[in-house]
Design a protein around this motif. Structure first.
Motif, PDB file in Angstrom:
ATOM      1  N   THR A   1      13.256 -20.047 -36.212  1.00  0.00           N
ATOM      2  CA  THR A   1      14.090 -21.023 -37.461  1.00  0.00           C
ATOM      3  C   THR A   1      15.130 -20.475 -37.796  1.00  0.00           C
ATOM      4  O   THR A   1      16.168 -21.324 -38.251  1.00  0.00           O
ATOM      5  CB  THR A   1      12.850 -20.784 -38.556  1.00  0.00           C
ATOM      6  OG1 THR A   1      12.621 -22.338 -39.367  1.00  0.00           O
ATOM      7  CG2 THR A   1      13.013 -19.660 -39.256  1.00  0.00           C
TER       8      THR A   1
ATOM      9  N   ILE B   1      21.202 -22.620 -45.688  1.00  0.00           N
ATOM     10  CA  ILE B   1      20.349 -23.721 -45.482  1.00  0.00           C
ATOM     11  C   ILE B   1      21.467 -25.026 -47.293  1.00  0.00           C
ATOM     12  O   ILE B   1      21.920 -25.942 -46.624  1.00  0.00           O
ATOM     13  CB  ILE B   1      19.457 -24.023 -46.168  1.00  0.00           C
ATOM     14  CG1 ILE B   1      18.661 -23.682 -46.835  1.00  0.00           C
ATOM     15  CG2 ILE B   1      18.465 -23.930 -44.669  1.00  0.00           C
ATOM     16  CD1 ILE B   1      16.765 -24.269 -46.893  1.00  0.00           C
TER      17      ILE B   1
ATOM     18  N   GLN C   1      12.273 -26.184 -48.513  1.00  0.00           N
ATOM     19  CA  GLN C   1      12.332 -24.839 -47.228  1.00  0.00           C
ATOM     20  C   GLN C   1      10.749 -24.711 -46.285  1.00  0.00           C
ATOM     21  O   GLN C   1      10.805 -24.400 -45.514  1.00  0.00           O
ATOM     22  CB  GLN C   1      12.464 -23.623 -47.916  1.00  0.00           C
ATOM     23  CG  GLN C   1      14.381 -23.949 -48.589  1.00  0.00           C
ATOM     24  CD  GLN C   1      14.178 -22.261 -48.990  1.00  0.00           C
ATOM     25  OE1 GLN C   1      14.709 -21.322 -48.208  1.00  0.00           O
ATOM     26  NE2 GLN C   1      14.087 -21.803 -50.666  1.00  0.00           N
TER      27      GLN C   1
ATOM     28  N   HIS D   1      15.166 -24.395 -39.975  1.00  0.00           N
ATOM     29  CA  HIS D   1      13.986 -25.555 -39.357  1.00  0.00           C
ATOM     30  C   HIS D   1      12.725 -25.177 -40.459  1.00  0.00           C
ATOM     31  O   HIS D   1      11.725 -25.532 -40.311  1.00  0.00           O
ATOM     32  CB  HIS D   1      13.552 -25.271 -37.556  1.00  0.00           C
ATOM     33  CG  HIS D   1      14.935 -25.390 -37.329  1.00  0.00           C
ATOM     34  ND1 HIS D   1      15.402 -26.587 -36.930  1.00  0.00           N
ATOM     35  CD2 HIS D   1      15.969 -24.455 -36.761  1.00  0.00           C
ATOM     36  CE1 HIS D   1      16.548 -26.560 -35.881  1.00  0.00           C
ATOM     37  NE2 HIS D   1      16.564 -25.053 -35.849  1.00  0.00           N
ATOM     38  N   GLY D   2      12.924 -24.562 -41.845  1.00  0.00           N
ATOM     39  CA  GLY D   2      12.325 -24.154 -42.741  1.00  0.00           C
ATOM     40  C   GLY D   2      11.579 -22.882 -41.856  1.00  0.00           C
ATOM     41  O   GLY D   2      11.804 -22.297 -41.328  1.00  0.00           O
TER      42      GLY D   2
ATOM     43  N   ASN E   1      18.347 -31.538 -40.921  1.00  0.00           N
ATOM     44  CA  ASN E   1      19.189 -32.295 -39.378  1.00  0.00           C
ATOM     45  C   ASN E   1      18.441 -33.224 -38.667  1.00  0.00           C
ATOM     46  O   ASN E   1      18.711 -33.410 -37.567  1.00  0.00           O
ATOM     47  CB  ASN E   1      17.721 -31.142 -38.715  1.00  0.00           C
ATOM     48  CG  ASN E   1      17.565 -29.413 -39.204  1.00  0.00           C
ATOM     49  OD1 ASN E   1      18.141 -28.909 -38.567  1.00  0.00           O
ATOM     50  ND2 ASN E   1      16.440 -28.768 -39.892  1.00  0.00           N
TER      51      ASN E   1
ATOM     52  N   LEU F   1      14.478 -30.585 -45.051  1.00  0.00           N
ATOM     53  CA  LEU F   1      14.836 -30.337 -43.984  1.00  0.00           C
ATOM     54  C   LEU F   1      14.966 -31.360 -42.611  1.00  0.00           C
ATOM     55  O   LEU F   1      15.949 -31.267 -41.895  1.00  0.00           O
ATOM     56  CB  LEU F   1      14.220 -29.469 -43.418  1.00  0.00           C
ATOM     57  CG  LEU F   1      13.864 -27.780 -43.644  1.00  0.00           C
ATOM     58  CD1 LEU F   1      12.495 -27.569 -43.752  1.00  0.00           C
ATOM     59  CD2 LEU F   1      15.612 -26.837 -44.406  1.00  0.00           C
TER      60      LEU F   1
END
Length: 498
Positions: A382, A289, A342, A316-317, A353, A349
Motif C-alpha cells: 500500500t 496522503i 484510510q 492505497h489504504g 488515486n 482514497l
C-alpha cells in the motif's frame, strides 16, 4: 514493537459506549508494564493507571444521548504508605466530559501522568543492558524558543464549508482563504491555515532551506518529530536545514480533506520563507496522503516542492482500518473520520488515486516489511506510489532489520535514505547507502538507537490513546467528498452536492 502493539489495541477498543456490551479484554504485558483494554481502557505502569471509558457502565442508549461521556485518570501508589505524607496521598482522580476540548483533556492527563511515571520509566531503562558504549556525545538540541509563522493573509468572498466532525476542529469562517487559479478552494480562513506551523529552532535562514514535516493520525508535530533525528540531527547536516512542523487541530482524526488544506496552504507560505524558495516534504503515515491530496488538488503547489519522502505511507489504504474501527463501532457507535478515510476502498482514497495514483513531485516512498498498522506491505504494498523511488528499510539493511509503523520516524536507515533523497532531488538510491554505517546512529550519536527509548514509547502510546478516546463525535460513514473533487473529475458521486 511495543508501541505499535499498544496503539493497535488502543485504536480498536478505546473509549466510551452508548450501549455497553460485555467487556472485551485485550492485554499486553512487558517487564514492569501492563496494558489492559476492554470496555474501559486502562494503561498501568508501575502503579500508575490511566483509565479511559464510561464512568457509569450501566448508562443506556437513551441516557447516553444526553449524558456526556466521562474520562478519568487515576494515580494509585503501589507500596504501602510508610509516612504521613504517603498515607495522605491516596488516589487522585480527575474527571471531565465529552464537551471538554481535546487539548484540555490531553494537557490535563499528560501533565500529571507523565510526571508520575517518569521515575518508573527511568528505572526500567536503567535495568536495560546497554548494547554499546557511546564514543561521542549526541547532537545537542537547540534551545531556541519555538516560533510560529506569520504570513500575510488574503481572504476571498466565497462562502466556506467544512465537513469535519470534531468538536475541536478549526472552524471555517464565512470567508475562505483565496486560492490560485486552477486550485481547489479553501474552506478555511488564511488565519486558520497559517496557525498550525512551528519552527522549533526558529527560522534561521539556513542554506538548505526549509524541511516541512507532517505527522500522522492521532499525533502532533512535536510528538512525532520533536525527539527524533529529523529535529536533533538533520538541521546541522550538510548545508543546514530549517525545520518546520505541522500540528493538526484535530490530531488528524478529523476530515482528511480539511487536513490537506493546511498542507497545501503552507507549502507556499513556507517556500516564501525558505532560502531556496522551495520546501522539502517529509510525511509519516496519514501525513503522506494529506501531502499527496494537497499536491493533487492544489497543483500550483508543486513548483514550490523540491522533493517528498513518505515514511510508512498508506497511499492505497490499510486493510487493518476496518478492524481498528470494530471495537469503536461496538462501544461508541462509530469511528474517527480520518480513520475511516484510510480504509481500503474508501471514497477518499478512490478519489486520491483516480488519476493513476502516481508521484506528482520527485518522491521517495520508504516502508517496512513489518508494518503493523499499514497493511498490506508484503504483497501489493500500500506504500507503493507509481513513479517514486520505492524502498524498504530491509532492502537497505537486512531482512531481519526490525522496524514497525511508528519507529519509521526514528529508525536509522529511513533517516539516512531520507537525507539521501533530500540531497539528490527527492529520489533516494540504495547505490549511495552505506549499510556498514547507516543502519544505526552509532557514527552520528555514539549510540546505535538513541531515539527508540522506553520513555518515549510509553508516553506517545498514552497520548495517542487519549486523543482517540477524547475525539467526538464518532461517525459511521466517512465524510462526503468536497464538491471540488467531483468538479475535477476525481469522483462522479459521493460529493456534497451529489
Amino acid at each position: 514493537m511495543m508501541r505499535s502493539a499498544i496503539a493497535l489495541g488502543l485504536f480498536a477498543v478505546a473509549g466510551a459506549a452508548p450501549i455497553v456490551p460485555e467487556p472485551r479484554a485485550l492485554s499486553l504485558s512487558l517487564p514492569g508494564i501492563t496494558i489492559d483494554a476492554g470496555n474501559i481502557l486502562s494503561i498501568g505502569v508501575g502503579g500508575v493507571t490511566v483509565t479511559l471509558g464510561k464512568a457509569d457502565a450501566t448508562t443506556t442508549a437513551t441516557t447516553a444521548a444526553t449524558t456526556p461521556t466521562t474520562t478519568s485518570v487515576t494515580t494509585t501508589p503501589t507500596a504501602t504508605p510508610t509516612t504521613a505524607t504517603e498515607a495522605d496521598a491516596g488516589t487522585d482522580t480527575e474527571t471531565w466530559d465529552s464537551t471538554s476540548s481535546l487539548s484540555s483533556v490531553i494537557d490535563s492527563v499528560t501533565s500529571s501522568w507523565i510526571e508520575s511515571v517518569t521515575p518508573t520509566i527511568a528505572s526500567l531503562e536503567a535495568q536495560t543492558p546497554a548494547t554499546d558504549t557511546p564514543t561521542t556525545t549526541a547532537t545537542p538540541t537547540s534551545t531556541k524558543t519555538p516560533t510560529t509563522t506569520a504570513t500575510p493573509t488574503t481572504e476571498s468572498t466565497t462562502t466556506a464549508t467544512t465537513t469535519t466532525s470534531s468538536s475541536t476542529a478549526a472552524t471555517a469562517t464565512s470567508t475562505g482563504c483565496a486560492s490560485a487559479s486552477g486550485d481547489a478552494p479553501y474552506s478555511l480562513s488564511c488565519s486558520d491555515l497559517e496557525s498550525v506551523i512551528t519552527f522549533p529552532n526558529g527560522n534561521q535562514g539556513k542554506a538548505g532551506g526549509i524541511v516541512f514535516l507532517v505527522h500522522g493520525t492521532g499525533s502532533t508535530g512535536e510528538e512525532t518529530w520533536g525527539s527524533g533525528p529529523y529535529y536533533t540531527i538533520l538541521p546541522d547536516l550538510g548545508d543546514g536545514y530549517d525545520i518546520a512542523w505541522f500540528t493538526s487541530p484535530t490530531r488528524s482524526l478529523g476530515d482528511a480533506q480539511e487536513t490537506a488544506e493546511y498542507i497545501a496552504y503552507n507549502i507556499k507560505a513556507l517556500a516564501a520563507q525558505s532560502t531556496t524558495g522551495q520546501v522539502f516534504l517529509i510525511g509519516h503515515s496519514q501525513g503522506n496522503i494529506n501531502i499527496q491530496w494537497a499536491l493533487e488538488f492544489w497543483p500550483s503547489t508543486r513548483d514550490y516542492v523540491s522533493g517528498f519522502v513518505s515514511l510508512a505511507g498508506d497511499f492505497h489504504g490499510t486493510a487493518e482500518g476496518p478492524l481498528l474501527c470494530v471495537g469503536q463501532d461496538l462501544l461508541e457507535g462509530g469511528c474517527e473520520p480520518g480513520v475511516l478515510q484510510q480504509n481500503v476502498g474508501s471514497h477518499y482514497l478512490a478519489a486520491l488515486n483516480a488519476q493513476g495514483g502516481s508521484a506528482l513531485v520527485s518522491t521517495t516512498s520508504l516502508y517496512t516489511l513489518y508494518d503493523d498498522i499499514v497493511q498490506p506491505e508484503l504483497t501489493d504494498p500500500t506504500s507503493q506510489l507509481s513513479g517514486s523511488s520505492f524502498l524498504s528499510v530491509q532492502d537497505a539493511c537486512t531482512d531481519a532489520f526490525l522496524a514497525d509503523h511508528f519507529t519509521m520516524t526514528v529508525t536509522a536507515p529511513a533517516f539516512y535514505l531520507t537525507y539521501d533523497a533530500l540531497t539528490h532531488g527527492g529520489q533516494a538510491s540504495l547505490s549511495r547507502f552505506d549499510a556498514s554505517t547507516q543502519c544505526t546512529f552509532l557514527v552520528a550519536t555514539g549510540q546505535t538507537d538513541p531515539f527508540s527509548t522506553v520513555a518515549g514509547v510509553i508516553e506517545q502510546a498514552a497520548l495517542d490513546a487519549i486523543a482517540v478516546a477524547a475525539y467526538a463525535p464518532k461517525v459511521t460513514a466517512e465524510p462526503k467528498l468536497m464538491d471540488y473533487v467531483c468538479d475535477a473529475g476525481a469522483a462522479s458521486s459521493y460529493c456534497e452536492s451529489s
